[in-house]
Scaffold this active site. Structure first.
Site, PDB file in Angstrom:
ATOM      1  NE  ARG A 176      -3.715  -2.366   2.217  1.00 38.49           N
ATOM      2  CZ  ARG A 176      -3.607  -3.548   2.792  1.00 38.49           C
ATOM      3  NH1 ARG A 176      -2.647  -3.833   3.442  1.00 38.49           N
ATOM      4  NH2 ARG A 176      -4.656  -4.495   2.759  1.00 38.49           N
ATOM      5  CG  ASP A 190      -6.862  -4.202   7.986  1.00 38.84           C
ATOM      6  OD1 ASP A 190      -5.864  -4.621   7.159  1.00 38.84           O
ATOM      7  OD2 ASP A 190      -7.460  -3.181   8.025  1.00 38.84           O
ATOM      8  NE  ARG A 212      -9.608  -8.456   3.972  1.00 40.80           N
ATOM      9  CZ  ARG A 212      -9.083  -7.480   2.976  1.00 40.80           C
ATOM     10  NH1 ARG A 212      -7.942  -6.881   3.635  1.00 40.80           N
ATOM     11  NH2 ARG A 212      -9.256  -7.241   2.063  1.00 40.80           N
ATOM     12  CG  HIS A 219      -5.651  -0.488   5.663  1.00 45.02           C
ATOM     13  ND1 HIS A 219      -6.302  -2.019   5.914  1.00 45.02           N
ATOM     14  CD2 HIS A 219      -5.801  -0.294   4.266  1.00 45.02           C
ATOM     15  CE1 HIS A 219      -6.663  -2.326   4.387  1.00 45.02           C
ATOM     16  NE2 HIS A 219      -6.323  -1.471   3.669  1.00 45.02           N
TER      17      HIS A 219
HETATM   18  N1  NAD Z   1      -9.088   1.221   2.578  1.00 46.78           N
HETATM   19  C1  NAD Z   1      -9.143  -0.095   2.035  1.00 46.78           C
HETATM   20  O1  NAD Z   1      -9.502  -0.910   2.828  1.00 46.78           O
HETATM   21  C2  NAD Z   1      -9.201  -0.399   0.656  1.00 46.78           C
HETATM   22  C3  NAD Z   1      -9.688  -1.550   0.264  1.00 46.78           C
HETATM   23  C4  NAD Z   1      -9.617  -1.478  -1.154  1.00 46.78           C
HETATM   24  C5  NAD Z   1      -8.809  -0.815  -2.078  1.00 46.78           C
HETATM   25  N2  NAD Z   1      -8.537   0.239  -1.532  1.00 46.78           N
HETATM   26  C6  NAD Z   1      -8.089   1.449  -2.401  1.00 46.78           C
HETATM   27  O2  NAD Z   1      -8.921   2.144  -2.917  1.00 46.78           O
HETATM   28  C7  NAD Z   1      -8.421   2.941  -4.178  1.00 46.78           C
HETATM   29  C8  NAD Z   1      -9.329   2.760  -5.257  1.00 46.78           C
HETATM   30  O3  NAD Z   1      -9.084   1.292  -5.706  1.00 46.78           O
HETATM   31  P1  NAD Z   1     -10.208   0.714  -6.879  1.00 46.78           P
HETATM   32  O4  NAD Z   1      -9.891  -0.609  -6.988  1.00 46.78           O
HETATM   33  O5  NAD Z   1     -11.312   1.475  -6.590  1.00 46.78           O
HETATM   34  O6  NAD Z   1      -9.522   1.627  -8.100  1.00 46.78           O
HETATM   35  P2  NAD Z   1      -9.970   1.832  -9.469  1.00 46.78           P
HETATM   36  O7  NAD Z   1      -8.768   1.830 -10.432  1.00 46.78           O
HETATM   37  O8  NAD Z   1     -11.134   0.713  -9.977  1.00 46.78           O
HETATM   38  O9  NAD Z   1     -10.838   3.354  -9.333  1.00 46.78           O
HETATM   39  C9  NAD Z   1     -10.180   4.274  -9.211  1.00 46.78           C
HETATM   40  C10 NAD Z   1     -10.999   5.369  -9.637  1.00 46.78           C
HETATM   41  O10 NAD Z   1     -10.324   6.845  -9.249  1.00 46.78           O
HETATM   42  C11 NAD Z   1     -10.677   7.685 -10.532  1.00 46.78           C
HETATM   43  N3  NAD Z   1      -9.649   8.722 -10.508  1.00 46.78           N
HETATM   44  C12 NAD Z   1      -8.424   8.810 -10.842  1.00 46.78           C
HETATM   45  N4  NAD Z   1      -7.622   9.922 -10.490  1.00 46.78           N
HETATM   46  C13 NAD Z   1      -8.649  10.774 -10.165  1.00 46.78           C
HETATM   47  C14 NAD Z   1      -8.923  12.236  -9.920  1.00 46.78           C
HETATM   48  N5  NAD Z   1      -7.821  13.011 -10.069  1.00 46.78           N
HETATM   49  N6  NAD Z   1     -10.091  12.603  -9.708  1.00 46.78           N
HETATM   50  C15 NAD Z   1     -11.068  11.828  -9.432  1.00 46.78           C
HETATM   51  N7  NAD Z   1     -11.277  10.504  -9.880  1.00 46.78           N
HETATM   52  C16 NAD Z   1      -9.731   9.865 -10.160  1.00 46.78           C
HETATM   53  C17 NAD Z   1     -10.403   6.823 -11.857  1.00 46.78           C
HETATM   54  O11 NAD Z   1     -11.082   7.367 -12.745  1.00 46.78           O
HETATM   55  C18 NAD Z   1     -11.211   5.489 -11.187  1.00 46.78           C
HETATM   56  O12 NAD Z   1     -12.621   5.630 -11.738  1.00 46.78           O
HETATM   57  C19 NAD Z   1      -7.070   2.090  -4.228  1.00 46.78           C
HETATM   58  O13 NAD Z   1      -6.002   3.197  -3.549  1.00 46.78           O
HETATM   59  C20 NAD Z   1      -7.176   1.115  -3.447  1.00 46.78           C
HETATM   60  O14 NAD Z   1      -5.655   0.573  -2.797  1.00 46.78           O
HETATM   61  C21 NAD Z   1      -8.585   0.637  -0.102  1.00 46.78           C
END
Ligand code: NAD
Length: 324
Positions: A91, A151, A154, A178
């Site tokens: 991450r 987490d 999980r 995280h």
């Molecule tokens: N916190 C958690 O527990 C957790 C769990 C899973 C994923 N995540 C994180 O969530 C984030 C998103 O993951 P995802 O699988 O949805 O990714 P994804 O690529 O499917 O979606 C990301 C979206 O962000 C948009 N985006 C990019 N730059 C942008 C900007 N400047 N302004 C507005 N929109 C913008 C993209 O167009 C896309 O639609 C990642 O960083 C991932 O690691 C966090």
């Protein structure tokens, strides 16, 4: 809506995580208005259309693809924009890319909604929640990261499997980052008020330390395993985001392991990380200063150090860019 005015929830970034959360939110009936914002406007439009077609099966909800101005009046703005981990990436590897994306997003959300609450899901979530707080000018109670809510879920699910009880009856937390330095709080993990070794002796089963360690490792590494298989994780985090938003919109004072600003806690200061936290209508009500064992405190301080170092490296890069 329990006598409250209709709640608007804005979602910035409607990829896997943002759109899964939007879907869960729509079905929950918790929000009267859901606005989707994405740099990829066509994607936001498509998601809004698809979700609108589910409204007849859910509760009356207005869903649309909007702009930052539509964050005005939102009870919560959830940010899930940015890159996710590729197989093998940690991450923390995402930090530069996603910090740059956040500097485009956060000031615009805060300008449209200077008194709202921002909930961050993008990774590395603790560092980006800190950056959101810095850049938004919001009071720290109003800036929350999803932190270890996933987490912890999980962890409870794995303990539930092992002990054969409903995960909702397992009370246990993962605290800290995280990410790879997260810490399981074994010292207070319990079922029906019985700590796990007591639960085992009351049930005539062996407390198997190796099995407990294996459970923690599977929790810590779950994202890597899922990403190897399906490329991303999103359903469980979406459910966790929904739980946080519910606690806010319904003013529930729920204790959740989410990331918030930690000040002066046993040598930990000026960092966002997860501890059991009371969440209500105004965001963070208070962080519970739980008792931890010496080893757990050491783990938590190490986790805080990793996060502080990452924040410091972002500051150094900022300073170098200003000089260049
Ligand atoms: N916190 C958690 O527990 C957790 C769990 C899973 C994923 N995540 C994180 O969530 C984030 C998103 O993951 P995802 O699988 O949805 O990714 P994804 O690529 O499917 O979606 C990301 C979206 O962000 C948009 N985006 C990019 N730059 C942008 C900007 N400047 N302004 C507005 N929109 C913008 C993209 O167009 C896309 O639609 C990642 O960083 C991932 O690691 C966090």
């Amino acid at each position: 809506m329990e006598g409250t005015r209709p709640a608007r929830v804005a979602i910035v970034g409607v990829g896997n995580v943002g759109s899964s959360f939007a879907y869960a939110l729509l079905l929950s009936g918790l929000a009267a208005e859901i606005v989707l914002i994405d740099a990829n406007e066509r994607r936001a439009e498509g998601e809004a259309m698809d979700l609108q077609h589910a409204v007849p099966f859910a509760k009356p909800t207005r869903v649309w693809a909007g702009s930052y101005a539509d964050c005005a009046g939102a009870a919560v703005t959830v940010i899930a924009a940015g890159a996710g981990q590729k197989p093998g990436e940690t991450r923390l590897d995402l930090v530069r890319k996603n910090a740059a994306i956040f500097s485009q997003i956060v000031p615009r959300v805060a300008e449209a909604n200077p008194t709202g609450i921002i909930l961050v899901a993008t990774n590395p979530v603790d560092v980006l929640t800190y950056e959101t707080w810095r850049q938004s000018g919001l009071s720290p109670e109003r800036v929350i990261g999803s932190g270890t809510i996933l987490d912890t879920a999980r962890f409870r699910a794995a303990l539930s499997d092992h002990f054969g009880v409903d995960p909702r009856s397992v009370h246990a937390f993962i605290v800290g980052e995280h990410g790879d330095s997260e810490v399981p709080v074994w010292s207070s993990a319990n079922i029906a008020g019985m700590r796990l070794p007591e639960f085992c002796s009351a049930n005539g089963i062996r407390y198997d330390r190796d099995a407990m360690e294996a459970i923690f490792v599977s929790v810590r590494d779950a994202a890597y395993e899922i990403i190897q298989r399906k490329g991303a994780t999103y359903y469980a985090v979406a459910a966790g985001l929904l739980r946080i938003v519910e606690a806010i919109v319904r003013d529930q004072r729920t204790v959740l392991s989410v990331s918030s600003l930690i000040r002066d806690y046993n040598g930990i200061d000026d960092v966002f990380l997860s501890l059991p936290t009371v969440i209500h209508r105004e965001g963070v009500d208070r962080v519970l200063r739980i008792d931890l064992s010496v080893a757990e405190f050491d783990g938590l301080r190490a986790s805080a150090r990793v996060l502080r170092e990452t924040i410091a490296s972002l500051r150094e890069e900022e300073a170098a860019e200003k000089l260049a």
